[in-house]
Design a protein around this motif. Structure first.
Motif, PDB file in Angstrom:
ATOM      1  N   VAL A  43      32.367 -20.383 -12.711  1.00 33.61           N
ATOM      2  CA  VAL A  43      31.286 -19.187 -11.574  1.00 33.61           C
ATOM      3  C   VAL A  43      30.818 -19.664 -10.436  1.00 33.61           C
ATOM      4  O   VAL A  43      30.499 -20.848 -10.476  1.00 33.61           O
ATOM      5  N   ASP A  44      31.082 -18.781  -9.096  1.00 39.12           N
ATOM      6  CA  ASP A  44      29.845 -19.153  -8.262  1.00 39.12           C
ATOM      7  C   ASP A  44      28.647 -19.352  -8.611  1.00 39.12           C
ATOM      8  O   ASP A  44      27.921 -18.463  -9.223  1.00 39.12           O
ATOM      9  N   ALA A  45      28.682 -20.697  -8.840  1.00 45.86           N
ATOM     10  CA  ALA A  45      26.680 -21.126  -8.544  1.00 45.86           C
ATOM     11  C   ALA A  45      26.257 -21.749  -7.232  1.00 45.86           C
ATOM     12  O   ALA A  45      25.697 -23.216  -7.421  1.00 45.86           O
ATOM     13  N   PRO A  46      25.634 -21.041  -6.574  1.00 45.02           N
ATOM     14  CA  PRO A  46      25.762 -22.168  -5.516  1.00 45.02           C
ATOM     15  C   PRO A  46      24.759 -22.852  -5.614  1.00 45.02           C
ATOM     16  O   PRO A  46      24.239 -24.339  -4.957  1.00 45.02           O
ATOM     17  N   LEU A  95      24.376 -20.201 -20.913  1.00 47.19           N
ATOM     18  CA  LEU A  95      22.913 -20.228 -19.935  1.00 47.19           C
ATOM     19  C   LEU A  95      23.379 -20.992 -18.664  1.00 47.19           C
ATOM     20  O   LEU A  95      24.127 -21.615 -18.923  1.00 47.19           O
ATOM     21  N   ARG A  96      23.635 -20.304 -17.764  1.00 50.17           N
ATOM     22  CA  ARG A  96      24.012 -20.548 -16.517  1.00 50.17           C
ATOM     23  C   ARG A  96      22.832 -20.644 -15.968  1.00 50.17           C
ATOM     24  O   ARG A  96      22.873 -19.170 -15.490  1.00 50.17           O
ATOM     25  N   LEU A  99      23.348 -18.722 -10.273  1.00 47.42           N
ATOM     26  CA  LEU A  99      24.547 -17.794  -9.863  1.00 47.42           C
ATOM     27  C   LEU A  99      23.700 -17.560  -8.586  1.00 47.42           C
ATOM     28  O   LEU A  99      22.686 -17.302  -8.002  1.00 47.42           O
ATOM     29  N   SER A 100      25.014 -16.818  -7.929  1.00 47.04           N
ATOM     30  CA  SER A 100      24.786 -15.957  -7.367  1.00 47.04           C
ATOM     31  C   SER A 100      24.648 -14.598  -7.065  1.00 47.04           C
ATOM     32  O   SER A 100      23.847 -13.889  -8.493  1.00 47.04           O
ATOM     33  N   ARG A 101      23.916 -14.133  -6.464  1.00 43.03           N
ATOM     34  CA  ARG A 101      22.757 -12.593  -6.516  1.00 43.03           C
ATOM     35  C   ARG A 101      23.638 -11.925  -7.071  1.00 43.03           C
ATOM     36  O   ARG A 101      24.588 -11.265  -6.771  1.00 43.03           O
ATOM     37  N   PRO A 102      23.461 -11.246  -8.570  1.00 47.28           N
ATOM     38  CA  PRO A 102      24.343 -10.026  -8.855  1.00 47.28           C
ATOM     39  C   PRO A 102      24.417  -8.961  -8.055  1.00 47.28           C
ATOM     40  O   PRO A 102      22.844  -7.835  -8.072  1.00 47.28           O
ATOM     41  N   GLN A 103      26.075  -8.060  -8.289  1.00 42.29           N
ATOM     42  CA  GLN A 103      25.936  -7.016  -7.532  1.00 42.29           C
ATOM     43  C   GLN A 103      25.432  -5.634  -8.343  1.00 42.29           C
ATOM     44  O   GLN A 103      24.434  -5.085  -7.408  1.00 42.29           O
ATOM     45  N   GLU A 104      25.168  -5.749  -9.450  1.00 40.82           N
ATOM     46  CA  GLU A 104      24.338  -4.909  -9.720  1.00 40.82           C
ATOM     47  C   GLU A 104      23.095  -4.944 -10.268  1.00 40.82           C
ATOM     48  O   GLU A 104      22.187  -3.776 -10.285  1.00 40.82           O
ATOM     49  N   VAL A 137      15.675 -12.039 -12.747  1.00 42.03           N
ATOM     50  CA  VAL A 137      15.983 -11.524 -11.209  1.00 42.03           C
ATOM     51  C   VAL A 137      14.892 -12.168 -10.211  1.00 42.03           C
ATOM     52  O   VAL A 137      14.772 -11.733  -9.030  1.00 42.03           O
ATOM     53  N   ASP A 138      13.674 -13.036 -11.113  1.00 46.17           N
ATOM     54  CA  ASP A 138      12.305 -12.945 -10.099  1.00 46.17           C
ATOM     55  C   ASP A 138      11.897 -14.146 -10.070  1.00 46.17           C
ATOM     56  O   ASP A 138      11.071 -14.798  -9.866  1.00 46.17           O
ATOM     57  N   ARG A 139      13.134 -14.794 -10.088  1.00 44.06           N
ATOM     58  CA  ARG A 139      12.294 -16.579  -9.790  1.00 44.06           C
ATOM     59  C   ARG A 139      13.586 -17.330  -8.361  1.00 44.06           C
ATOM     60  O   ARG A 139      14.254 -16.649  -8.514  1.00 44.06           O
ATOM     61  N   GLY A 140      13.419 -18.119  -8.120  1.00 41.94           N
ATOM     62  CA  GLY A 140      14.181 -18.641  -7.488  1.00 41.94           C
ATOM     63  C   GLY A 140      15.500 -18.906  -7.583  1.00 41.94           C
ATOM     64  O   GLY A 140      15.843 -19.100  -6.218  1.00 41.94           O
ATOM     65  N   VAL A 141      16.192 -18.896  -8.241  1.00 45.56           N
ATOM     66  CA  VAL A 141      17.162 -18.937  -9.164  1.00 45.56           C
ATOM     67  C   VAL A 141      17.599 -17.594  -9.887  1.00 45.56           C
ATOM     68  O   VAL A 141      16.826 -17.576 -11.048  1.00 45.56           O
ATOM     69  N   TYR A 142      19.208 -17.122 -10.192  1.00 41.46           N
ATOM     70  CA  TYR A 142      19.394 -16.288 -10.403  1.00 41.46           C
ATOM     71  C   TYR A 142      19.913 -17.337 -11.720  1.00 41.46           C
ATOM     72  O   TYR A 142      20.311 -18.239 -11.923  1.00 41.46           O
ATOM     73  N   ILE A 143      19.395 -16.084 -13.165  1.00 40.09           N
ATOM     74  CA  ILE A 143      20.237 -17.751 -14.576  1.00 40.09           C
ATOM     75  C   ILE A 143      20.676 -16.289 -15.395  1.00 40.09           C
ATOM     76  O   ILE A 143      20.166 -15.365 -16.059  1.00 40.09           O
TER      77      ILE A 143
END
Length: 175
Positions: A43-46, A95-96, A99-104, A137-143
């Motif tokens: 998956v896209d996980a930059p 757990l991933r 990730l990219s920012r979720p569109q939701e 959604v409230d950290r420096g990376v999306y998990i």
């Protein structure tokens, strides 16, 4: 005459008892969680190789809470960066990180706070979901943490504790 009445009543009670036992799972075979190497689709996980993801993965527990405890599961080659898994039924907990920012994640999205971490909850889209994905959604990376719905909240609570201890909170990035 008594036998003609008693026999159907007895048969009805036996059938009802079997139905209750079947509904309770008495006749279902116990399914063991798969424990072999888990292959994950890419998956896209930059940010999967970021310092934040590396720190979080190192801080995650070997086992997650459950009944029984959910043992860590090895990843199949090629291992996707920023991933960790635990054995669970009917599907593993995955757990991933990075990730990219979720569109939701929109200004009207409902977030749930679990032990100081804000999670966006995404179900599998069916009327009675079997999987749920929580996205921190409230950290420096999306998990993202994907779990079977029937295993309860122990995994997300445990992972929330590790996220809160490892990654600093940041303001939400809403569109």
């Amino acid at each position: 005459m008594v036998l003609a009445i008693a026999l159907p009543v007895l048969l009805a009670l036996v059938v009802a008892g079997l139905a209750v036992a079947a509904r309770a799972g008495a006749f279902s075979p116990t399914v063991a969680a798969e424990t072999g190497p888990l292959a994950l689709a890419p998956v896209d996980a930059p940010d999967a190789t970021s310092a934040g993801c590396t720190s979080l993965l190192a801080a995650l527990p070997a086992d997650l809470p459950g009944d029984p405890a959910l043992a860590g599961r090895p990843m199949a080659e090629p291992v996707q960066a920023g991933t960790k898994a635990w054995a669970a039924v009917p599907r593993p907990v995955v757990l991933r990180c990075g990730l990219s920012r979720p569109q939701e994640l929109t200004p009207t999205a409902t977030l749930t706070d679990v032990n100081g971490v804000s999670w966006l909850t995404i179900t599998d889209g069916t009327p009675q979901p079997t999987l749920v994905t929580y996205v921190a959604v409230d950290r420096g990376v999306y998990i993202a943490l994907t779990t079977p719905t029937q295993i309860g909240s122990g995994p997300v609570q445990s992972v929330s504790d590790r996220i809160a201890a490892t990654l600093p909170k940041r303001p939400l990035q809403l569109r």
